[in-house]
Every structure is written in C-alpha cells, then in structure tokens.
Design an enzyme around this catalytic site. Structure first.
Site, PDB file in Angstrom:
ATOM      1  N   LYS A 147      26.237 -31.441  -7.632  1.00 26.77           N
ATOM      2  CA  LYS A 147      27.516 -30.495  -7.114  1.00 26.77           C
ATOM      3  C   LYS A 147      27.361 -28.814  -7.975  1.00 26.77           C
ATOM      4  O   LYS A 147      26.793 -28.093  -6.710  1.00 26.77           O
ATOM      5  CB  LYS A 147      28.477 -30.839  -7.567  1.00 26.77           C
ATOM      6  CG  LYS A 147      29.811 -29.990  -6.819  1.00 26.77           C
ATOM      7  CD  LYS A 147      31.407 -30.144  -7.812  1.00 26.77           C
ATOM      8  CE  LYS A 147      31.789 -31.578  -7.603  1.00 26.77           C
ATOM      9  NZ  LYS A 147      33.770 -31.442  -8.334  1.00 26.77           N
ATOM     10  N   LYS A 183      31.793 -31.958 -18.204  1.00 25.03           N
ATOM     11  CA  LYS A 183      32.706 -31.803 -18.450  1.00 25.03           C
ATOM     12  C   LYS A 183      33.770 -32.669 -19.586  1.00 25.03           C
ATOM     13  O   LYS A 183      33.136 -32.817 -20.281  1.00 25.03           O
ATOM     14  CB  LYS A 183      33.043 -33.565 -17.293  1.00 25.03           C
ATOM     15  CG  LYS A 183      34.332 -33.195 -16.343  1.00 25.03           C
ATOM     16  CD  LYS A 183      34.454 -32.386 -14.700  1.00 25.03           C
ATOM     17  CE  LYS A 183      35.585 -32.596 -14.431  1.00 25.03           C
ATOM     18  NZ  LYS A 183      35.691 -32.022 -13.516  1.00 25.03           N
ATOM     19  N   ASP A 197      41.188 -29.312 -13.799  1.00 24.71           N
ATOM     20  CA  ASP A 197      41.169 -30.067 -13.229  1.00 24.71           C
ATOM     21  C   ASP A 197      42.034 -30.479 -12.972  1.00 24.71           C
ATOM     22  O   ASP A 197      43.209 -30.143 -13.169  1.00 24.71           O
ATOM     23  CB  ASP A 197      39.391 -31.012 -13.741  1.00 24.71           C
ATOM     24  CG  ASP A 197      38.989 -32.446 -13.226  1.00 24.71           C
ATOM     25  OD1 ASP A 197      38.195 -32.530 -12.144  1.00 24.71           O
ATOM     26  OD2 ASP A 197      39.547 -33.232 -13.384  1.00 24.71           O
TER      27      ASP A 197
HETATM   28  P1  NDP Z   1      45.847 -32.008 -10.250  1.00 30.83           P
HETATM   29  O1  NDP Z   1      45.712 -32.235 -11.347  1.00 30.83           O
HETATM   30  O2  NDP Z   1      46.651 -30.361  -9.502  1.00 30.83           O
HETATM   31  O3  NDP Z   1      46.769 -32.351  -8.516  1.00 30.83           O
HETATM   32  C1  NDP Z   1      46.140 -34.431  -8.480  1.00 30.83           C
HETATM   33  C2  NDP Z   1      47.212 -35.128  -7.945  1.00 30.83           C
HETATM   34  O4  NDP Z   1      45.876 -36.171  -7.745  1.00 30.83           O
HETATM   35  C3  NDP Z   1      48.799 -35.296  -8.432  1.00 30.83           C
HETATM   36  O5  NDP Z   1      49.296 -34.710  -6.891  1.00 30.83           O
HETATM   37  C4  NDP Z   1      48.210 -35.672  -8.996  1.00 30.83           C
HETATM   38  O6  NDP Z   1      50.170 -37.004  -9.054  1.00 30.83           O
HETATM   39  C5  NDP Z   1      47.564 -37.335  -8.132  1.00 30.83           C
HETATM   40  N1  NDP Z   1      47.332 -38.112  -8.839  1.00 30.83           N
HETATM   41  C6  NDP Z   1      46.210 -37.948 -10.609  1.00 30.83           C
HETATM   42  N2  NDP Z   1      45.728 -38.605 -10.935  1.00 30.83           N
HETATM   43  C7  NDP Z   1      46.338 -40.063 -10.466  1.00 30.83           C
HETATM   44  C8  NDP Z   1      46.582 -41.362 -10.385  1.00 30.83           C
HETATM   45  N3  NDP Z   1      45.591 -42.249 -11.666  1.00 30.83           N
HETATM   46  N4  NDP Z   1      46.903 -42.231  -9.091  1.00 30.83           N
HETATM   47  C9  NDP Z   1      47.633 -41.078  -8.458  1.00 30.83           C
HETATM   48  N5  NDP Z   1      47.544 -39.995  -7.876  1.00 30.83           N
HETATM   49  C10 NDP Z   1      46.984 -38.838  -9.183  1.00 30.83           C
HETATM   50  O7  NDP Z   1      44.366 -31.594 -10.180  1.00 30.83           O
HETATM   51  P2  NDP Z   1      43.658 -31.287  -8.830  1.00 30.83           P
HETATM   52  O8  NDP Z   1      44.032 -31.662  -7.605  1.00 30.83           O
HETATM   53  O9  NDP Z   1      43.118 -30.055  -9.487  1.00 30.83           O
HETATM   54  O10 NDP Z   1      42.167 -32.256  -8.305  1.00 30.83           O
HETATM   55  C11 NDP Z   1      42.620 -33.544  -7.280  1.00 30.83           C
HETATM   56  C12 NDP Z   1      41.098 -33.970  -7.461  1.00 30.83           C
HETATM   57  O11 NDP Z   1      39.961 -32.943  -7.783  1.00 30.83           O
HETATM   58  C13 NDP Z   1      40.313 -34.415  -9.196  1.00 30.83           C
HETATM   59  O12 NDP Z   1      39.598 -35.340  -8.936  1.00 30.83           O
HETATM   60  C14 NDP Z   1      39.431 -33.069  -9.424  1.00 30.83           C
HETATM   61  O13 NDP Z   1      38.390 -34.096  -9.654  1.00 30.83           O
HETATM   62  C15 NDP Z   1      39.078 -33.028  -8.136  1.00 30.83           C
HETATM   63  N6  NDP Z   1      38.802 -32.063  -8.103  1.00 30.83           N
HETATM   64  C16 NDP Z   1      38.945 -30.408  -8.905  1.00 30.83           C
HETATM   65  C17 NDP Z   1      39.047 -29.216  -8.235  1.00 30.83           C
HETATM   66  C18 NDP Z   1      39.832 -28.013  -8.527  1.00 30.83           C
HETATM   67  O14 NDP Z   1      39.244 -26.796  -8.598  1.00 30.83           O
HETATM   68  N7  NDP Z   1      40.922 -28.602  -9.564  1.00 30.83           N
HETATM   69  C19 NDP Z   1      37.528 -28.750  -7.894  1.00 30.83           C
HETATM   70  C20 NDP Z   1      36.653 -30.150  -7.590  1.00 30.83           C
HETATM   71  C21 NDP Z   1      36.963 -31.409  -7.583  1.00 30.83           C
HETATM   72  P3  NDP Z   1      50.666 -37.128 -10.381  1.00 30.83           P
HETATM   73  O15 NDP Z   1      51.218 -35.347 -10.486  1.00 30.83           O
HETATM   74  O16 NDP Z   1      51.447 -37.776  -9.885  1.00 30.83           O
HETATM   75  O17 NDP Z   1      49.764 -37.021 -11.356  1.00 30.83           O
HETATM   76  O1  2IT Z   2      35.447 -31.489 -10.643  1.00 30.81           O
HETATM   77  C1  2IT Z   2      35.034 -29.879 -10.178  1.00 30.81           C
HETATM   78  O2  2IT Z   2      34.443 -29.559  -9.562  1.00 30.81           O
HETATM   79  C2  2IT Z   2      36.341 -29.300 -10.911  1.00 30.81           C
HETATM   80  N1  2IT Z   2      37.509 -29.483 -11.686  1.00 30.81           N
HETATM   81  C3  2IT Z   2      36.130 -27.137 -10.851  1.00 30.81           C
HETATM   82  C4  2IT Z   2      34.771 -27.247 -11.987  1.00 30.81           C
HETATM   83  C5  2IT Z   2      34.611 -25.583 -12.124  1.00 30.81           C
HETATM   84  O3  2IT Z   2      34.429 -25.324 -13.655  1.00 30.81           O
HETATM   85  O4  2IT Z   2      35.528 -24.635 -11.832  1.00 30.81           O
END
Ligand code: NDP
Ligand code: 2IT
Length: 444
Positions: free
Chosen positions: A114, A126, A166
C-alpha cells in the site's frame, strides 16, 4: 514446484497459527506469479520472496496500567516493522480486543505494498494492542496510552518508524501517545501522524482514507464508463473511514443507505443522516442502535446483514473478513456493480473471486484505502519543513495520488495480461518498487 508455491508452502508451515497473515500472503503471492515468472532466476538467487514475507522485526511488550478503581490491568503491545526498503516504517496502531500477532503481521504485510503504491517514501509496519478503548474513561485511555508509549518510544522516531491511527486509535489516543513520547524523549518531532491541528497535524488527515476511497472509486468508475452520481451506496462500519467515505459519496451525488458497528446495522432508505452518525460516534461514542432516535423511519438490525440491501456500490469500511461469499452472492444478485475496500482485507478470498468472476469492479484495500497513509506522509513532509498546507492544497494532492494509484495499477494489470484485475495490478505495482529497492540494497 514453482518459486511462488515453494515460498507459500514454507510460509504456511512457519505461520500455521496466523490465518489472517496466511490469507494476506496468499493473495499477494498468487497475484505476483506473472512478474515472478518473468524474473525467477534473479528473485530466487536473492531469496527475494522469502525476505519479503519475513518481518524485519516483531516487538511484543507488556502494557500495565491502572484503571479508575485502582486495579492494575495488563495488556499486550505489538509493533511489527516489516520492511523499510523504500522509507521509514509507517503504519497504524490498532486497539481492539481481537488484536494478536497474526493480525498485526497481516496488516504490516499489506502496508508494504500500500505504502509503495502511494508513490511516497514510506516502508511498511503495523502495531497495536488487545486493549479495548470501549467503555473506558478518558483517564483510563490516557494511562494506557502513556504506558504503551513507555515501551514503544524505544523503537520509533521521525526517520525510523512513524505510527498513526487505525481501529480504536483516533485523535484522542494519538494525542496522549504524542504527549508521552515528547515527555520521555524531549524531542518535538513528527513521530506520529493523525495529530491534532494545534500540534503538527495535517488538514484532511481525518477525512483522508474515506475521501481517498471515493476519489479512487470515482476514477475506477469513470474509466469503466460509469458515474457515481445518482448511485445507491452500502457502507459498513461507522468509524473514521466509514464516516468520511459516506461524506464524500454524498458530495459526489450518491445516496448512502447503510452503516454498521460491531453490534448491528442501520438502513435509511432516504439516505443516512451523517450529522447524526457523527454525533453518535465522534462525540458520544454511542451505539448505532440509537440512530433511530434521530431518524424514526430508519431500520436498525442486530448482527450482520449490511450486504443484503439493494445497492449499486458496496464499500466495506469496518474490519477484515466482513464480506463473505454469501454476501458477494447477495450483492451481485441485487445488481451491485462495484466493491471498493475501505477497510484492510474486508473481503474473503472466495468472495473476491466470486465478485471478479461475476463482472463486479473490485478495488482492493491496499490501493483504495491508501489515501489515509498517503496523507500521513504529507503530514510528515509538513512536519519536516515546519509548515502547514491549506485544506485545498492537501485535498488536491490526495486526489492526485488516488487517481495516480488507479492508473498505475490499471497499467500494471495490462502489462501482465490481467486487464481489469485490480488485485493483480495493485499487488504487482506495489511490489515492483519494493523489489527493485531490495535488490539494489543487497542482502539485508
Ligand atoms: P474505527 O475504530 O474508527 O471504526 C471501526 C468501525 O468498524 C466501527 O464502526 C466498528 O464498530 C467497526 N468494527 C470494528 N471491528 C469490528 C468487528 N470485529 N466486527 C464488526 N465491526 C467492527 O476504525 P477505522 O475507521 O479507522 O478503520 C476501519 C478499517 O479501515 C480497518 O480495517 C482499518 O484497518 C482500515 N483503515 C483505516 C485507516 C485510517 O486512516 N483510519 C486507513 C486505511 C485503512 P464498533 O465501534 O462497534 O467496534
Ligand atoms: O491501514 C492504514 O493504512 C492505516 N491505518 C493508516 C496508517 C498511517 O500511517 O496513516
């Protein structure tokens, strides 16, 4: 046996108890077959694949902290520094009770490719902990974050390894960790990204993963003769990625009808009220079941089911393996024509195969969600030059990066005879630069 199969067999033997890591490695290595076949002699001699599947190092440590009742709690902390061939280690920190070494390794492995796809100089890593921020007071979260950093600080630095958010790690957690790093090291540097705007954070970082996902999706649709305006979108999750994916989808003229959390999902036929979701999730840290208090005509369902509704575009934005084969079948039967992954590895391998075989445009997470880490790299640049760029400037750069990523992987897929297969394209395009850097840097 071919080189890819030999390495896959060895990875399976050595990591048998880490199913998510095995899944990620299998997806990548399977799709690298054309480029590996074309360079087999060189790669074999350099043991390139054996080196790329083994992290540079895995750090595991105890995180003791005191809860509000005075009771000592103990969690486990991890940082997996996977590959720094093209830049300092970079990748988020996940705080969730399901975290274990296999999950951190799968995420770190994905991050290598990525980060390479962004075109910016960042390596793959990570980290995280099995700590669950849900239901904890701010003071408990602060004590956990301070204890976590008491150990992590030894291994990170602005030119060494730069963690970020994350699942479970947002602006609050990054703030506490940054404060503790500064206190221990006495150095004010861009050691973390996703920082608050008052202490070195970048505009657009909060929105970047979700916005980037939509910029990528819009370009993919455009190049396939389709348009996002007027389409119905199903989104899972209601965290950072999901909220800003929904916001940009609406800005581009689409209607978002679902969101979910780990307890259940909402369906709002008139379009999700994002201000309500923001208040529930960003301010009150509440459950989505309360959404009906804001929108009495909406539906709330316990458990899974977000992929059962009729939609044109599906954006899984919650967590790994949340879109299964049965979901892929429902989506396809309901006329969904594009799936773009906001989360990391949300689609199982059999579901991905089914979608691709049935003509659904499929955008893999390592490309489609790269906008978050790309904007983190822009935050690092701003920190290095001690300047802050405007919202418009960062947003414009993010858009350019996402459009470029799409064309780079589209070209890579064509070059290797897999036109339209964006999984193959993303893996090959991400791998090419890392492989080149590893070969150039010798055996290390
Ligand atoms: P958040 O913690 O902000 O939100 C996660 C969301 O997913 C919440 O709604 C949560 O529900 C739900 N969730 C988490 N775990 C589970 C589970 N086991 N089963 C069902 N629902 C679940 O995280 P992000 O939005 O930052 O991350 C979401 C995804 O995006 C992840 O896969 C992360 O690795 C990926 N990602 C994030 C980036 C970033 O910049 N933040 C960048 C690239 C990828 P609840 O609150 O009930 O747990
Ligand atoms: O999965 C991802 O790419 C992230 N959680 C963001 C990582 C970062 O260093 O901004």
């Amino acid at each position: 046996m071919g080189y890819v199969d030999e390495v896959l067999e060895s990875v399976q033997k050595k990591n048998a108890s880490e199913p998510e890591f095995l899944q990620a490695v299998k997806e990548v290595l399977d799709s690298l077959r054309p480029i590996v076949d074309a360079n087999e002699e060189v790669y074999r001699k350099a043991a390139l694949l054996e080196r790329i599947v083994e992290p540079d190092r895995q750090i595991k440590f105890r995180v003791p902290w005191v809860d509000d009742k005075g009771q000592v709690q103990v969690n486990v902390g991890y940082r997996v520094q996977f590959n720094n061939s093209i830049g300092p280690y970079k990748g988020g920190l996940r705080l969730h009770p399901s975290v274990n070494i296999g999950i951190i390794k799968f995420l770190g492995f994905e991050q290598i490719f990525k980060n390479s796809l962004t075109g910016l100089p960042i390596g793959g890593a990570k980290g995280g902990s099995d700590f669950d921020p849900k239901g904890k007071s701010d003071n408990e979260v602060m004590r956990f974050c301070q204890s976590f950093m008491n150990e992590l600080y030894k291994y990170i630095g602005a030119d060494v390894d730069v963690p970020a958010g994350d699942i479970g790690t947002g602006a609050r957690e990054i703030g506490y960790m940054f404060g503790q790093y500064k206190k221990i090291r006495g150095v004010y540097e861009g050691v973390l990204t996703g920082k608050g705007l008052s202490y070195g954070g970048s505009l657009v970082r909060k929105e970047a993963t979700g916005y980037g996902l939509l910029y990528f999706t819009a370009e993919m649709l455009k190049c396939n003769g389709k348009d996002i305006a007027g389409k119905t979108v199903a989104i899972s999750g209601s965290g950072n990625v999901a909220i800003y994916a929904a916001e940009k989808a609406v800005q581009l003229g689409a209607k978002v009808v679902t969101m979910s959390d780990s307890t259940g999902w909402i369906y709002d036929a008139e379009g999700i009220d994002l201000d309500a979701v923001k208040e529930l999730k960003e301010v009150r840290r509440a459950r989505l079941s309360e959404y009906r208090n804001y929108r009495p005509n909406s539906e709330y369902h316990e458990g899974r089911g977000v992929w059962s509704v009729k939609c044109d575009i599906a954006l899984p934005c919650a967590t790994q393996n949340e879109l299964l084969l049965e979901d892929a079948k429902m989506l396809t039967a309901n006329g969904c024509f594009a799936v773009a992954e906001g989360a990391n590895m949300p689609t199982t391998l059999d579901a991905t195969e089914y979608l691709k075989a049935n003509g659904v445009l499929f955008a893999p997470g390592k490309a489609a969600n790269a906008g978050g880490v790309a904007t983190s790299a822009l935050e690092m640049s701003q920190n290095s030059e001690r300047l802050s760029w405007s919202f418009e400037e960062v947003d414009e750069k993010l858009k350019g990066i996402m459009v470029n990523i799409f064309h780079n992987l589209d070209d890579a897929a064509r070059r290797y005879g897999a036109e339209g297969d964006y999984v193959v394209g993303a893996n090959i395009a991400g791998f090419e630069k890392v492989a080149d850097a590893m070969l150039a840097q010798g055996v290390c």
